[in-house]
Write a protein that holds these residues in place. Structure first.
Motif, PDB file in Angstrom:
ATOM      1  N   ARG A 119     -46.391   6.250  20.319  1.00 48.07           N
ATOM      2  CA  ARG A 119     -47.834   6.023  20.224  1.00 48.07           C
ATOM      3  C   ARG A 119     -48.171   4.673  19.613  1.00 48.07           C
ATOM      4  N   ARG A 120     -47.418   4.308  18.572  1.00 44.80           N
ATOM      5  CA  ARG A 120     -47.760   3.105  17.814  1.00 44.80           C
ATOM      6  C   ARG A 120     -47.712   1.839  18.662  1.00 44.80           C
ATOM      7  N   VAL A 121     -46.874   1.826  19.692  1.00 41.74           N
ATOM      8  CA  VAL A 121     -46.711   0.590  20.468  1.00 41.74           C
ATOM      9  C   VAL A 121     -47.568   0.565  21.727  1.00 41.74           C
ATOM     10  N   GLU A 167     -44.236 -17.767  21.158  1.00 41.33           N
ATOM     11  CA  GLU A 167     -43.086 -16.941  21.524  1.00 41.33           C
ATOM     12  C   GLU A 167     -41.866 -17.233  20.651  1.00 41.33           C
ATOM     13  N   LYS A 168     -41.767 -18.456  20.124  1.00 37.92           N
ATOM     14  CA  LYS A 168     -40.625 -18.799  19.269  1.00 37.92           C
ATOM     15  C   LYS A 168     -40.587 -17.930  18.006  1.00 37.92           C
ATOM     16  N   LYS A 169     -41.753 -17.438  17.579  1.00 40.01           N
ATOM     17  CA  LYS A 169     -41.837 -16.671  16.335  1.00 40.01           C
ATOM     18  C   LYS A 169     -41.815 -15.162  16.574  1.00 40.01           C
ATOM     19  N   TRP A 170     -41.775 -14.754  17.830  1.00 43.08           N
ATOM     20  CA  TRP A 170     -41.818 -13.335  18.127  1.00 43.08           C
ATOM     21  C   TRP A 170     -40.480 -12.671  17.825  1.00 43.08           C
ATOM     22  N   HIS A 171     -40.573 -11.436  17.378  1.00 43.96           N
ATOM     23  CA  HIS A 171     -39.389 -10.613  17.147  1.00 43.96           C
ATOM     24  C   HIS A 171     -39.447  -9.400  18.076  1.00 43.96           C
ATOM     25  N   GLN A 172     -38.425  -8.600  18.031  1.00 47.34           N
ATOM     26  CA  GLN A 172     -38.420  -7.377  18.822  1.00 47.34           C
ATOM     27  C   GLN A 172     -39.594  -6.495  18.409  1.00 47.34           C
ATOM     28  N   THR A 173     -40.147  -5.771  19.359  1.00 53.54           N
ATOM     29  CA  THR A 173     -41.264  -4.876  19.081  1.00 53.54           C
ATOM     30  C   THR A 173     -40.908  -3.913  17.954  1.00 53.54           C
ATOM     31  N   TYR A 174     -41.858  -3.700  17.048  1.00 51.33           N
ATOM     32  CA  TYR A 174     -41.620  -2.898  15.851  1.00 51.33           C
ATOM     33  C   TYR A 174     -41.112  -1.492  16.198  1.00 51.33           C
ATOM     34  N   ASN A 175     -40.073  -1.054  15.491  1.00 45.18           N
ATOM     35  CA  ASN A 175     -39.519   0.301  15.621  1.00 45.18           C
ATOM     36  C   ASN A 175     -39.102   0.608  17.063  1.00 45.18           C
TER      37      ASN A 175
END
Length: 422
Positions: free
Chosen positions: A352-354, A396-404
């Protein structure tokens, strides 16, 4: 060697340490009389002088090889053949200022230097500085002032325009690149940019799509600019994404634009369409007086955090009983959009969170607005497209994998089965 000098008094040549081209002694000699930062790296400083000498010597060596004999060779191998013919002045822009060069010429005009090619006015890395400044929202005039102040380099308007226009080739390739076959989540939204069109500044919409792949990595799938935001144009965008390889999307997160669901269903019939709950909450609270906002927000939270769609609908009915007398439009809005609001309630909490909000793309929009706010307006669609693309690449350089994502990925696999990409 003179006989009056003992052998043990001879000082051997000092070689530079392994991996270094210059010995400490040579560096000390070069630094003699140059101590301040201005004397070292400023306009006309040591680095500028060294660049001039090295480049001119390198071009002279290239011409020696082209002619087949070194400068000053006597007699020449072929007295009647090609020979040196003076030099041509040119200015080369470097990271530490402008350098005036005297490029050697040959009489036949067949010599083409490689270290500084014909027509080249900038060393590698200088263009990247211009593009980096442009990507931060600086205007051409601001870039000129910055380069003059920091590097002592006078750069013309046309040069900056040519350098930044080269970005359009990157945009074209990026916009046409093949995409993943399946994206678990795609976020769709648009933001307004001011662009001059036939002499009139108009509000145009920049359409953006962000995909989350099976590894939880986010990427912007494209930029599209159009006069207005509408489902018909979104349909053309989704069709283009399918042609670029996107055959299936599990969940599409969108705002409440009329006709959006029909456009998505036309391209990806099995996609779950999720209206952004956060958008709906914000819209609901617009009707509420300040003294009631906390209470109304808490009661709305009971709806979208319910254990199931049935429980959420029950909470909505209770909300209507409690607040319809003062704010009847809130429950009416939720009921009208219930089919598009409630799908995420069928997912487990980790999923749900994503998917229940378009915050991912809204965060990107905020970064883009921060970049373009100093520009005010753009002269053309392409000018806007260049800066939007550069702002996206920086974001995009600062993006990480989607949370959880590990838990969400497992939930996706359980809920969607074989449609979920391995």
């Amino acid at each position: 060697m003179p006989t009056d000098v003992p052998m043990n008094d001879v000082v051997p040549a000092v070689s530079p340490p392994p991996g270094e081209l210059l010995s400490d002694e040579l560096v000390d000699e070069l630094l003699a009389g140059a101590r301040t930062p201005e004397e070292l790296t400023g306009p006309g400083g040591l680095l500028s002088q060294l660049t001039k000498r090295l480049v001119e010597r390198a071009m002279s060596a290239e011409l020696d090889e082209h002619l087949g004999y070194p400068r000053g060779s006597a007699p020449r191998p072929d007295p009647g053949g090609n020979s040196r013919n003076g030099s041509t002045p040119k200015t080369l822009h470097t990271d530490h200022g402008s350098v005036s060069l005297d490029g050697p010429r040959d009489r036949d005009g067949t010599f083409t230097p490689q270290i500084v090619k014909k027509g080249q006015r900038r060393f590698d890395g200088f263009d990247e500085k211009i593009v980096a400044l442009y990507a931060r929202g600086l205007s051409v005039r601001d870039i000129q002032a910055h380069l003059q102040e920091i590097y002592g380099v006078e750069v013309g308007h046309d040069l900056i325009s040519r350098v930044t226009d080269a970005v359009l080739e990157d945009v074209k390739a990026w916009q046409a690149r093949p995409l993943e076959e399946v994206y678990p989540i795609v976020f769709l939204d648009a933001l307004v940019v001011k662009i001059r069109d036939h002499g009139v500044v108009r509000n145009k919409h920049a359409y953006l799509a962000i995909g989350v792949n099976g590894d939880g990595e986010r990427e912007v799938l494209g930029i599209w600019i159009e006069q207005t935001e509408g489902a018909k144009f979104w349909l053309s965008i989704l069709t283009e994404l399918k042609q670029r390889g996107v055959q299936d999307v599990l969940v599409c997160c969108v705002d409440g634009l009329k006709g959006f669901p029909e456009a998505i269903e036309t391209v990806w019939p099995q996609a779950v369409i999720q209206t952004c709950v956060v958008h709906l909450i914000r819209h609901s609270l617009r009707f509420v007086a300040y003294r009631d906002k906390k209470k109304v927000a808490a009661d709305l939270r009971a709806i979208y955090t319910a254990a199931s769609a049935e429980a959420a609908l029950s909470e909505l009915e209770q909300f209507a009983e409690r607040w319809d007398e003062k704010f009847p439009m809130i429950s009416a809005s939720w009921k009208a959009n219930w089919e598009l609001v409630s799908p995420f309630l069928a997912f487990p909490p980790d999923l749900r969170r994503v998917v229940y909000t378009t915050n991912t793309i809204e965060a990107l929009n905020r970064q883009i607005r921060k970049t373009i706010k100093t520009r005010g307006q753009f002269p053309t669609d392409d000018a806007a497209r260049k800066l939007l693309y550069l702002a996206i690449i920086n974001a995009e350089k600062k993006w990480h994998q989607t949370y959880n994502w590990t838990s969400a990925s497992a939930a996706f696999k359980i809920h969607f089965g074989d449609r979920y990409p391995h």
